[in-house]
Design a protein around this motif. Structure first.
Motif, PDB file in Angstrom:
ATOM      1  N   ASN A 116       0.504  -5.084  -1.078  1.00 14.10           N
ATOM      2  CA  ASN A 116       0.770  -3.432  -0.882  1.00 14.10           C
ATOM      3  C   ASN A 116      -0.169  -2.579   0.605  1.00 14.10           C
ATOM      4  O   ASN A 116      -0.759  -1.952   0.420  1.00 14.10           O
ATOM      5  N   GLN A 129      -1.333   3.696  -2.097  1.00 16.43           N
ATOM      6  CA  GLN A 129       0.199   4.176  -2.146  1.00 16.43           C
ATOM      7  C   GLN A 129       0.905   4.445  -3.341  1.00 16.43           C
ATOM      8  O   GLN A 129       0.438   4.597  -4.437  1.00 16.43           O
ATOM      9  N   GLU A 130       2.077   5.259  -2.898  1.00 19.52           N
ATOM     10  CA  GLU A 130       2.707   5.545  -4.323  1.00 19.52           C
ATOM     11  C   GLU A 130       3.372   5.217  -4.967  1.00 19.52           C
ATOM     12  O   GLU A 130       3.561   4.880  -6.261  1.00 19.52           O
ATOM     13  N   HIS A 131       3.892   3.471  -4.873  1.00 20.47           N
ATOM     14  CA  HIS A 131       4.653   3.049  -5.288  1.00 20.47           C
ATOM     15  C   HIS A 131       4.008   1.295  -5.233  1.00 20.47           C
ATOM     16  O   HIS A 131       4.244   0.982  -3.974  1.00 20.47           O
ATOM     17  N   LEU A 132       3.132   1.555  -6.409  1.00 19.97           N
ATOM     18  CA  LEU A 132       2.200   0.028  -6.707  1.00 19.97           C
ATOM     19  C   LEU A 132       2.310  -1.340  -7.087  1.00 19.97           C
ATOM     20  O   LEU A 132       3.483  -1.426  -7.993  1.00 19.97           O
ATOM     21  N   ASP A 133       2.968  -2.474  -6.156  1.00 17.80           N
ATOM     22  CA  ASP A 133       3.708  -3.666  -6.423  1.00 17.80           C
ATOM     23  C   ASP A 133       2.436  -4.285  -7.134  1.00 17.80           C
ATOM     24  O   ASP A 133       1.491  -4.883  -6.953  1.00 17.80           O
ATOM     25  N   CYS A 183      -4.911   2.052  -5.634  1.00 15.44           N
ATOM     26  CA  CYS A 183      -4.953   2.357  -6.327  1.00 15.44           C
ATOM     27  C   CYS A 183      -5.255   3.978  -6.619  1.00 15.44           C
ATOM     28  O   CYS A 183      -4.994   4.681  -7.590  1.00 15.44           O
ATOM     29  N   ALA A 243      -0.984  -1.311 -14.503  1.00 12.73           N
ATOM     30  CA  ALA A 243       0.505  -1.675 -14.712  1.00 12.73           C
ATOM     31  C   ALA A 243       1.440  -2.076 -15.779  1.00 12.73           C
ATOM     32  O   ALA A 243       2.193  -1.068 -15.678  1.00 12.73           O
TER      33      ALA A 243
END
Length: 283
Positions: A112, A157-161, A225, A270
């Motif tokens: 991320n 982050q807008e889209h976390l992995d 996050c 998650a």
């Protein structure tokens, strides 16, 4: 006059159901069972100061004889033999589990951020896999990741992995006959002695200091996050505080708990909920 009834609650029961603990209940029970071992009550108070004294003496002598006293391969073999014969399966599983947990955490940071290195691959699932310098690699990974993200923007982050936050089944060799079944804290006290012998002074100092980055990683996770929860578990360790004359086994144990808390919260982010009921083997 009748005597008033007073509550006599169990400390362990309260800890087991504490809603503020984000860990899986099976893991909490395993930790509690480990803390309630006879070795934790009777042997740990002796092993703790003894370990510190011996490691301090080794450090003093190493200033005069600054070379590696024991090959790392020998240290690995000695520690694996010790874990197989003298440490409880529950403690062994918690130890191996920590390697996986920390790898999951540092890989989350790498995935991320604009890091310049590939994900860490240290995810042992058996005692045998703790060989090949896994303990040293585990500490070095912390430094490699921090250096790799230098200059990378740290921002929410807008889209976390959330890939690979799983904990694979761990083989603690429960069917192997053991001479003793030490708890993890007592076990760490004795393991710290060959560890200090095998590493050079600088390597040992680096390994101990790696745990002072716990607060740094919690801050990184909080930023990525956009979640202040991670900051609640900071313990006030400063990476600029250079001091390796510490209670290493105690520091390792606290470090492992902090990693468990942070990992559990990532799992919640998650999946929407904390992991609570996972099937698990007990001693």
């Amino acid at each position: 006059m009748t005597e008033s009834v007073r509550s006599d609650p169990s400390m362990w029961e309260a800890v087991a159901v504490d809603p503020a603990v984000p860990l899986d209940r099976a893991v909490v029970r395993k930790i509690i069972d480990d803390q309630r071992r006879l070795s934790r009550r009777w042997l740990y108070p002796i092993a703790r100061p003894l370990s510190r004294i011996l490691v301090a003496l080794i450090s003093i002598v190493k200033r005069v004889l600054p070379f590696r006293w024991m090959p790392l391969t020998t240290m690995d073999r000695l520690c694996i033999w010790y874990l197989r014969r003298f440490v409880s399966p529950d403690a062994v599983e918690l130890l191996i589990r920590h390697f996986v947990i920390e790898t999951n955490l540092v890989n989350f940071v790498l995935r991320n951020t604009d890091a310049s290195i590939p994900p860490v691959t240290l995810r042992p699932v058996s005692l045998a896999e703790l060989g090949d310098h896994a303990v040293v690699e585990h500490d070095v990974n912390v430094y490699d990741v921090l250096i790799a993200i230098d200059g990378a923007p740290l921002e929410p982050q807008e889209h976390l992995d959330f890939a690979e936050l799983d904990i694979p089944p761990i083989d603690a060799e429960r069917r192997r006959r053991r001479l003793l079944r030490l708890d993890i804290q007592t076990a760490l006290c004795f393991m710290n002695i060959p560890f200090s012998m095998a590493l050079t002074m600088e390597e040992y100092r680096r390994a101990v200091h790696s745990m002072r980055f716990d607060d740094s990683f919690l801050e990184i996770l909080a930023v990525l996050c956009d979640d202040d929860t991670f900051r609640h578990w900071k313990v006030g360790e400063l990476s600029l505080w250079m001091d390796s004359n510490v209670d290493v086994p105690r520091m390792v144990y606290r470090h492992a708990l902090v990693c468990e808390y942070a990992h559990a919260h990532l799992v919640k982010l998650a999946g929407g909920a904390y992991p609570r009921q996972t099937s698990v083997e007990f001693d």
